[in-house]
Design a protein around this motif. Structure first.
Motif, PDB file in Angstrom:
ATOM      1  N   THR A  91      19.538   9.822   3.374  1.00 51.60           N
ATOM      2  CA  THR A  91      18.259   9.644   2.847  1.00 51.60           C
ATOM      3  C   THR A  91      17.876   8.506   1.660  1.00 51.60           C
ATOM      4  OG1 THR A  91      17.892  12.132   3.170  1.00 51.60           O
ATOM      5  CG2 THR A  91      16.522  11.152   1.581  1.00 51.60           C
ATOM      6  N   PHE A  92      18.703   8.178   0.919  1.00 50.71           N
ATOM      7  CA  PHE A  92      18.592   7.120  -0.054  1.00 50.71           C
ATOM      8  C   PHE A  92      18.439   5.865   0.947  1.00 50.71           C
ATOM      9  CE2 PHE A  92      20.652   3.658  -2.589  1.00 50.71           C
ATOM     10  CZ  PHE A  92      20.097   4.199  -3.772  1.00 50.71           C
ATOM     11  N   ALA A  93      19.444   5.611   1.748  1.00 56.10           N
ATOM     12  CA  ALA A  93      19.167   4.286   2.711  1.00 56.10           C
ATOM     13  C   ALA A  93      17.938   4.146   3.228  1.00 56.10           C
ATOM     14  CB  ALA A  93      20.262   4.036   3.588  1.00 56.10           C
ATOM     15  N   GLN A  94      17.235   5.332   3.796  1.00 55.81           N
ATOM     16  CA  GLN A  94      16.170   5.191   4.281  1.00 55.81           C
ATOM     17  C   GLN A  94      15.012   5.114   3.769  1.00 55.81           C
ATOM     18  OE1 GLN A  94      14.531   5.725   8.175  1.00 55.81           O
ATOM     19  NE2 GLN A  94      13.378   4.594   6.604  1.00 55.81           N
ATOM     20  N   LEU A  95      14.908   5.647   2.447  1.00 50.33           N
ATOM     21  CA  LEU A  95      13.816   5.556   1.341  1.00 50.33           C
ATOM     22  C   LEU A  95      13.971   4.000   0.556  1.00 50.33           C
ATOM     23  CD1 LEU A  95      11.604   7.062  -0.222  1.00 50.33           C
ATOM     24  CD2 LEU A  95      13.332   7.652  -1.751  1.00 50.33           C
ATOM     25  N   PHE A  96      15.048   3.601   0.628  1.00 53.74           N
ATOM     26  CA  PHE A  96      15.202   2.079  -0.082  1.00 53.74           C
ATOM     27  C   PHE A  96      14.418   1.266   0.825  1.00 53.74           C
ATOM     28  CE2 PHE A  96      16.944  -1.643  -1.157  1.00 53.74           C
ATOM     29  CZ  PHE A  96      17.798  -1.335  -2.548  1.00 53.74           C
ATOM     30  N   LEU A  97      14.410   1.239   2.454  1.00 52.98           N
ATOM     31  CA  LEU A  97      13.677   0.430   3.204  1.00 52.98           C
ATOM     32  C   LEU A  97      12.263   0.774   3.062  1.00 52.98           C
ATOM     33  CD1 LEU A  97      15.451   0.579   6.535  1.00 52.98           C
ATOM     34  CD2 LEU A  97      15.520  -1.248   4.788  1.00 52.98           C
ATOM     35  N   THR A  98      11.829   1.946   2.893  1.00 54.23           N
ATOM     36  CA  THR A  98      10.394   2.463   2.798  1.00 54.23           C
ATOM     37  C   THR A  98       9.935   1.735   1.353  1.00 54.23           C
ATOM     38  OG1 THR A  98      10.790   4.418   3.792  1.00 54.23           O
ATOM     39  CG2 THR A  98       8.767   4.192   2.404  1.00 54.23           C
ATOM     40  N   ALA A  99      10.742   1.858   0.370  1.00 49.92           N
ATOM     41  CA  ALA A  99      10.391   1.127  -1.087  1.00 49.92           C
ATOM     42  C   ALA A  99      10.142  -0.345  -0.745  1.00 49.92           C
ATOM     43  CB  ALA A  99      11.381   1.535  -2.019  1.00 49.92           C
ATOM     44  N   ILE A 100      10.853  -0.841  -0.026  1.00 51.08           N
ATOM     45  CA  ILE A 100      10.558  -2.414   0.118  1.00 51.08           C
ATOM     46  C   ILE A 100       9.377  -2.730   0.940  1.00 51.08           C
ATOM     47  CG2 ILE A 100      11.419  -4.716   1.429  1.00 51.08           C
ATOM     48  CD1 ILE A 100      14.231  -3.492   1.428  1.00 51.08           C
ATOM     49  N   ASN A 101       8.888  -1.860   1.667  1.00 51.66           N
ATOM     50  CA  ASN A 101       7.701  -1.775   2.337  1.00 51.66           C
ATOM     51  C   ASN A 101       6.449  -1.602   1.379  1.00 51.66           C
ATOM     52  OD1 ASN A 101       7.701  -2.912   4.914  1.00 51.66           O
ATOM     53  ND2 ASN A 101       7.675  -0.927   6.079  1.00 51.66           N
ATOM     54  N   ALA A 102       6.757  -0.832   0.393  1.00 50.46           N
ATOM     55  CA  ALA A 102       5.816  -0.756  -0.847  1.00 50.46           C
ATOM     56  C   ALA A 102       5.839  -1.882  -1.408  1.00 50.46           C
ATOM     57  CB  ALA A 102       6.162   0.509  -1.524  1.00 50.46           C
ATOM     58  N   GLY A 103       6.696  -2.591  -1.557  1.00 46.69           N
ATOM     59  CA  GLY A 103       6.732  -3.893  -2.260  1.00 46.69           C
ATOM     60  C   GLY A 103       5.910  -4.708  -1.723  1.00 46.69           C
ATOM     61  N   ILE A 104       6.293  -5.010  -0.140  1.00 45.62           N
ATOM     62  CA  ILE A 104       5.601  -5.790   0.511  1.00 45.62           C
ATOM     63  C   ILE A 104       4.002  -5.861   0.219  1.00 45.62           C
ATOM     64  CG2 ILE A 104       5.148  -6.389   3.033  1.00 45.62           C
ATOM     65  CD1 ILE A 104       7.769  -6.095   3.608  1.00 45.62           C
ATOM     66  N   ALA A 105       3.711  -4.253   0.206  1.00 48.86           N
ATOM     67  CA  ALA A 105       2.125  -4.019   0.217  1.00 48.86           C
ATOM     68  C   ALA A 105       1.684  -4.832  -1.029  1.00 48.86           C
ATOM     69  CB  ALA A 105       1.985  -2.433   0.525  1.00 48.86           C
ATOM     70  N   ARG A 106       2.421  -4.456  -2.285  1.00 44.19           N
ATOM     71  CA  ARG A 106       2.004  -5.072  -3.374  1.00 44.19           C
ATOM     72  C   ARG A 106       1.787  -6.714  -3.289  1.00 44.19           C
ATOM     73  NH1 ARG A 106       2.688  -2.707  -8.520  1.00 44.19           N
ATOM     74  NH2 ARG A 106       3.332  -4.705  -9.287  1.00 44.19           N
ATOM     75  N   ILE A 144       1.868  -2.290   7.277  1.00 46.45           N
ATOM     76  CA  ILE A 144       1.792  -3.190   8.435  1.00 46.45           C
ATOM     77  C   ILE A 144       0.079  -3.523   8.458  1.00 46.45           C
ATOM     78  CG2 ILE A 144       1.557  -2.989  10.750  1.00 46.45           C
ATOM     79  CD1 ILE A 144       4.035  -1.133  10.583  1.00 46.45           C
ATOM     80  N   ARG A 145      -0.659  -2.364   7.984  1.00 49.33           N
ATOM     81  CA  ARG A 145      -2.237  -2.806   8.363  1.00 49.33           C
ATOM     82  C   ARG A 145      -2.654  -3.537   7.187  1.00 49.33           C
ATOM     83  NH1 ARG A 145      -6.728   0.583   6.135  1.00 49.33           N
ATOM     84  NH2 ARG A 145      -8.580   0.262   7.656  1.00 49.33           N
ATOM     85  N   SER A 146      -2.050  -3.398   6.015  1.00 52.65           N
ATOM     86  CA  SER A 146      -2.399  -4.310   5.071  1.00 52.65           C
ATOM     87  C   SER A 146      -2.197  -6.097   5.120  1.00 52.65           C
ATOM     88  CB  SER A 146      -1.873  -4.191   3.640  1.00 52.65           C
ATOM     89  OG  SER A 146      -2.221  -2.910   3.196  1.00 52.65           O
ATOM     90  N   GLY A 147      -0.873  -5.993   6.171  1.00 48.74           N
ATOM     91  CA  GLY A 147      -0.357  -7.170   6.676  1.00 48.74           C
ATOM     92  C   GLY A 147      -1.580  -8.114   7.412  1.00 48.74           C
ATOM     93  N   SER A 148      -2.239  -7.177   8.311  1.00 43.76           N
ATOM     94  CA  SER A 148      -3.207  -7.536   9.183  1.00 43.76           C
ATOM     95  C   SER A 148      -4.432  -7.841   8.410  1.00 43.76           C
ATOM     96  CB  SER A 148      -3.572  -6.624  10.241  1.00 43.76           C
ATOM     97  OG  SER A 148      -4.411  -6.951  11.298  1.00 43.76           O
ATOM     98  N   LEU A 149      -4.959  -6.847   7.560  1.00 41.78           N
ATOM     99  CA  LEU A 149      -5.980  -7.260   6.607  1.00 41.78           C
ATOM    100  C   LEU A 149      -6.108  -8.360   5.911  1.00 41.78           C
ATOM    101  CD1 LEU A 149      -6.686  -3.606   5.249  1.00 41.78           C
ATOM    102  CD2 LEU A 149      -8.065  -4.750   7.176  1.00 41.78           C
ATOM    103  N   LEU A 150      -5.021  -8.916   5.486  1.00 41.87           N
ATOM    104  CA  LEU A 150      -4.715 -10.245   4.565  1.00 41.87           C
ATOM    105  C   LEU A 150      -5.678 -11.375   5.282  1.00 41.87           C
ATOM    106  CD1 LEU A 150      -3.838 -11.858   2.375  1.00 41.87           C
ATOM    107  CD2 LEU A 150      -1.508 -11.875   3.662  1.00 41.87           C
TER     108      LEU A 150
END
Length: 409
Positions: free
Chosen positions: A241-256, A349-355
């Motif tokens: 679970t830790f490793a999975q959430l880590f990737l999700t946190a990176i995507n949250a960072g990409i959104a920022r 992913i959606r924000s990457g397109s909205l950019l």
């Protein structure tokens, strides 16, 4: 990138302020040249060296072990900020923190105390577990072998998707002995017989060195091996679970990062469309609305990640205490992590397109490299796809069926 000059160094503390000037200076230096590195495929060795010197990899090491004593929530706040600064650098560290969480944070013997000290001093640990011959992703029965040779073992095998190992000081390898007993060993990457190949050619996360690692008669000491047990490392339910959430946190960072670039892009625009409702892009209500959508998505993505991290803190504390409710707490953390992935991945992913809606066709030039955000978010989301997560969540909500305890849940 310039030579590392950051003076930030992790101090034993339970509260590393992500907004502190010193830490922000470190993030700024990691972010410097990030787009160029990704566009020109310049491997971020200097950025990882900054992290090594700052001892950021010791965040989860207890204070009495020379680390930061940070909670999981505090760590993931840092991961989100790293993902915003450089998604590749954040991903490189995922395996390091996963290994620390499983086998280094709570030492059991002299060998594991040596690993803990190495991490506290700044060492980075990579990972080599995946074998393409296994029919299921996450299968823990490796073909890589540990063969007794005198008092030691010889390690032989090939691993794939060894993310971050090229930049690391040590690597954790999953293997099995002749009896079929499975376990892990942590060894220096420069030990004779190890070959690291940077052959990842994905459309996103291009600099993570998610490549092939060969082990040819690598000598391993018995003390360097941790064989699987029900309460250790890979034997713990929902240990991924830790490793999975880590990737999700990176995507949250990409959104920022997308929000940062979208706002800057609107501010920099000198031209607009003939039929635009306002001649100044910064005053255009449609562009304002789009940036507002991106900002809301970035907020939501980070919020769900940190909520899941809180649950993971509770589960980890329960396992550490040997409590009877540890598995239930771990299941809740896995459930929230799966839900967080669905939300954060969709928004990133959606924000990457909205950019591109705030920049027009000129924003699609290779020089801007704005497409890296969508490519990186989409690549990260493809790790253990959201479709499997959504199906398991639905099955749980309808029938009470627990999520899989193994694999990336």
């Amino acid at each position: 990138m310039n030579k590392p000059v950051s003076t930030f160094s992790l101090q034993p503390s339970h509260h590393l302020d992500v907004h502190s000037p010193d830490f922000q200076a470190l993030l700024n230096q990691i972010a410097e040249g990030e787009s160029e590195r990704e566009r020109e495929r310049i491997l971020p060795f200097d950025a990882i060296d900054l992290i090594r010197r700052a001892r950021l990899g010791a965040l989860r090491i207890p204070v009495d072990g020379g680390g930061g004593g940070s909670s999981i929530r505090e760590l993931f706040e840092i991961v989100v900020r790293l993902g915003e600064a450089d998604a590749n650098v954040a991903h490189i560290l995922r395996n390091h923190f996963s290994v620390v969480e499983r086998l280094v944070r709570r030492p059991r013997d002299d060998q594991s105390r040596q690993w803990q000290k190495a991490v506290a001093d700044g060492a980075i640990i990579g990972l080599a577990t995946t074998e393409l011959e296994t029919p299921k992703v996450g299968d823990i029965k490796p073909n890589t072998t540990l063969t007794p040779d005198g008092n030691d073992y010889l390690l032989n095998g090939t691993k794939y998707y060894s993310t971050g190992t090229l930049y690391s000081d040590y690597v954790l390898v999953r293997a099995a002995d002749p009896s079929g007993a499975t376990g892990a060993t942590i060894i220096p990457v420069k030990r004779e017989g190890i070959e690291l190949i940077d052959d990842w050619d994905g459309l996103g996360q291009r600099l993570t060195a998610t490549g092939t690692t060969h082990f040819r008669n690598v000598r391993v000491k018995r003390a360097e091996i941790v064989f699987d047990a029900p309460d250790v490392g890979y034997g713990v339910p929902y240990s991924n679970t830790f490793a999975q959430l880590f990737l999700t946190a990176i995507n949250a960072g990409i959104a920022r990062a997308i929000l940062r670039d979208a706002a800057a892009l609107v501010r920099s625009r000198k031209r607009t469309f003939y039929y635009a409702p306002n001649e100044h892009p910064t005053d255009d209500p449609l562009l304002q609305q789009t940036v507002g959508q991106i900002a809301s998505g970035a907020f939501a993505a980070e919020a769900v990640v940190l909520a899941a991290a809180d649950a993971l803190d509770i589960a980890t504390d329960a396992f550490d205490a040997g409590g009877p409710d540890a598995v239930d707490a771990a299941h809740k953390a896995a459930l929230l992590s799966a839900k967080a992935k669905i939300i954060a991945d969709e928004f990133a992913i959606r924000s990457g397109s909205l950019l591109f809606d705030v920049g027009g066709a000129s924003a699609a030039k290779k020089l801007t490299n704005f497409d890296r955000h969508w490519r990186n978010a989409r690549t990260l989301s493809s790790h253990n796809p959201t479709t499997f997560k959504a199906r398991s969540i639905g099955q749980y909500e309808i029938s009470g069926t627990p999520l899989p305890a193994k694999g990336f849940f």
